[in-house]
Design an enzyme around this catalytic site. Sequence first.
Site, PDB file in Angstrom:
ATOM      1  N   CYS A 103       0.629  -1.212   0.149  1.00  0.00           N
ATOM      2  CA  CYS A 103       0.384   0.488   0.034  1.00  0.00           C
ATOM      3  C   CYS A 103       0.566   1.096   0.190  1.00  0.00           C
ATOM      4  O   CYS A 103       1.808   1.413   1.096  1.00  0.00           O
ATOM      5  CB  CYS A 103      -0.675   0.164   1.363  1.00  0.00           C
ATOM      6  SG  CYS A 103      -2.012   1.205   1.085  1.00  0.00           S
ATOM      7  N   CYS A 110      -2.768  14.812   3.160  1.00  0.00           N
ATOM      8  CA  CYS A 110      -3.704  15.128   2.468  1.00  0.00           C
ATOM      9  C   CYS A 110      -3.939  16.013   2.602  1.00  0.00           C
ATOM     10  O   CYS A 110      -4.776  16.673   3.583  1.00  0.00           O
ATOM     11  CB  CYS A 110      -4.761  14.181   2.449  1.00  0.00           C
ATOM     12  SG  CYS A 110      -5.569  13.675   1.108  1.00  0.00           S
ATOM     13  N   CYS A 117     -10.511  10.150   8.661  1.00  0.00           N
ATOM     14  CA  CYS A 117      -9.018  10.041   7.926  1.00  0.00           C
ATOM     15  C   CYS A 117      -7.857  10.341   8.806  1.00  0.00           C
ATOM     16  O   CYS A 117      -8.361  12.066   9.001  1.00  0.00           O
ATOM     17  CB  CYS A 117      -8.796   9.968   7.187  1.00  0.00           C
ATOM     18  SG  CYS A 117      -6.972   9.515   6.002  1.00  0.00           S
ATOM     19  N   CYS A 336      -6.113   1.231   7.080  1.00  0.00           N
ATOM     20  CA  CYS A 336      -6.513   2.376   6.578  1.00  0.00           C
ATOM     21  C   CYS A 336      -7.118   3.228   7.511  1.00  0.00           C
ATOM     22  O   CYS A 336      -7.280   2.918   8.248  1.00  0.00           O
ATOM     23  CB  CYS A 336      -8.076   0.912   5.604  1.00  0.00           C
ATOM     24  SG  CYS A 336      -8.092   0.026   5.306  1.00  0.00           S
TER      25      CYS A 336
HETATM   26  N1  SAH Z   1      -7.412  10.065  -0.895  1.00  0.00           N
HETATM   27  C1  SAH Z   1      -7.215   7.869  -1.578  1.00  0.00           C
HETATM   28  C2  SAH Z   1      -6.948   7.489  -0.834  1.00  0.00           C
HETATM   29  C3  SAH Z   1      -6.814   6.735   0.490  1.00  0.00           C
HETATM   30  S1  SAH Z   1      -7.274   6.436   1.936  1.00  0.00           S
HETATM   31  C4  SAH Z   1      -9.035   7.694  -1.315  1.00  0.00           C
HETATM   32  O1  SAH Z   1      -9.788   8.861  -0.768  1.00  0.00           O
HETATM   33  O2  SAH Z   1     -10.154   6.298  -2.276  1.00  0.00           O
HETATM   34  C5  SAH Z   1      -7.293   4.407   1.392  1.00  0.00           C
HETATM   35  C6  SAH Z   1      -8.872   3.988   1.663  1.00  0.00           C
HETATM   36  O3  SAH Z   1      -9.204   4.199   3.486  1.00  0.00           O
HETATM   37  C7  SAH Z   1     -10.624   5.914   1.135  1.00  0.00           C
HETATM   38  O4  SAH Z   1     -11.375   4.376   0.939  1.00  0.00           O
HETATM   39  C8  SAH Z   1     -10.189   5.450   3.098  1.00  0.00           C
HETATM   40  O5  SAH Z   1     -11.417   6.338   2.739  1.00  0.00           O
HETATM   41  C9  SAH Z   1     -10.046   4.416   3.752  1.00  0.00           C
HETATM   42  N2  SAH Z   1      -9.894   5.073   5.096  1.00  0.00           N
HETATM   43  C10 SAH Z   1      -9.584   6.718   5.770  1.00  0.00           C
HETATM   44  N3  SAH Z   1      -9.266   6.763   6.717  1.00  0.00           N
HETATM   45  C11 SAH Z   1     -10.287   5.127   6.893  1.00  0.00           C
HETATM   46  C12 SAH Z   1     -10.157   4.773   8.367  1.00  0.00           C
HETATM   47  N4  SAH Z   1      -9.915   6.446   9.543  1.00  0.00           N
HETATM   48  N5  SAH Z   1     -10.836   3.885   8.634  1.00  0.00           N
HETATM   49  C13 SAH Z   1     -10.568   3.135   7.746  1.00  0.00           C
HETATM   50  N6  SAH Z   1     -10.724   3.734   6.757  1.00  0.00           N
HETATM   51  C14 SAH Z   1     -10.071   4.781   6.167  1.00  0.00           C
END
Ligand code: SAH
Length: 362
Positions: A103, A110, A117, A336
Amino acid sequence: MINLLGSDRGMLADYFLARGERSFRADQVVKWVHQQGITDFSAMTNLSKPLRERLAAEARVEPPVVIADTRSNDGTRKWLLRLADGNCIETVFIPEPDRGTLCLSSQVGCALNCTFCATARQGYNRNMDAHEIIGQVWLARRLVSEDGREPPITNVVLMGMGEPLLNFESVTRAISLMLDDFAYGLSRRRVTLSTAGLVPGIDRLREECPVSLAVSLHAPSDRLRDELVPLNRKYPIAQLLDACRRYAAAAPRTRITFEYVMLDGVNDAPEHARQLARLLADVPAKVNLIPFNAFQGVRLRRSEPEAIDRFRDVLLEAGLMTITRRTRGDDIDAACGQLAGRVLDRTSRTRRMRDPAPGGTA
Ligand code: SAH
């Protein structure tokens, strides 16, 4: 001095042609760097001595520096990598019996401010260069093979820190190295880009670099998604799904993954699932439910397992392919949404970048 780690074969061919060399030098250098892991030009023995000297004088191959290597109880590994300017980013490797998924991060921090997130809390500093993005693959491949017990890298997901479609040029250049048989030779199906929903970027990816697409949907209505993923105010769900349908139409037999983070009492009711099923009824889709991973200072909570199962069952009954993503590496904050790194000088730039222009991809 140019860092050739991030140059794809086309760029290297131009580089050598401009210096009176034949273009196949590019094939040789890409193999040395990415297949053999060699960074020292003097060891590239099929290049002429004068060419090796010239390269040593005007170029370098320099990966990021590993400053922490953490291993989770479940085998997940997380690396903290320092970039040349002092910023740090994180990369995660998830070994499974039949595959190894890497990953990658694509930005230092960001700017999108999704409420759930951890990366958003870090603010935004800058886009990563192509050599910093592919450098994560270069490093991980070496570290994973040294370990010996782990499966090789079979899949790459751009799901770490940052919004990859706001860093289109560097991300797609790094992807071209991932796909190149002279470098990593991954198939397009095994490289997945995850986006928060940048519509022009999705269209451009379809035209220029079609790989597997994942979309962070997280809510079945604009009212709720506006809150969770503020980018939705610019590209609402209807526009986003239109772009997804165009993407899917260009690549028959593939499905778009829709990620949906399960937040207790926010987006996890059966009614949300029914709404979601209606939205995705005519999109070639699979749904990935992600139990929310908490981090310091956040008040949101993960949905109860029963709520996640109920949600999944509604989607399955509606005929949607649905899985619940197993949480990996949360004991080392590698799951994630838990990636943070160390983002320098974030306040001023975050202010400037608060409302990123879609021009980032134009
Ligand atoms: N900016 C991109 C990629 C990074 S996030 C995007 O938004 O897709 C990768 C994945 O992790 C995304 O689906 C995001 O929404 C998820 N994610 C972010 N924070 C999270 C959290 N606290 N718990 C679970 N998933 C999360």
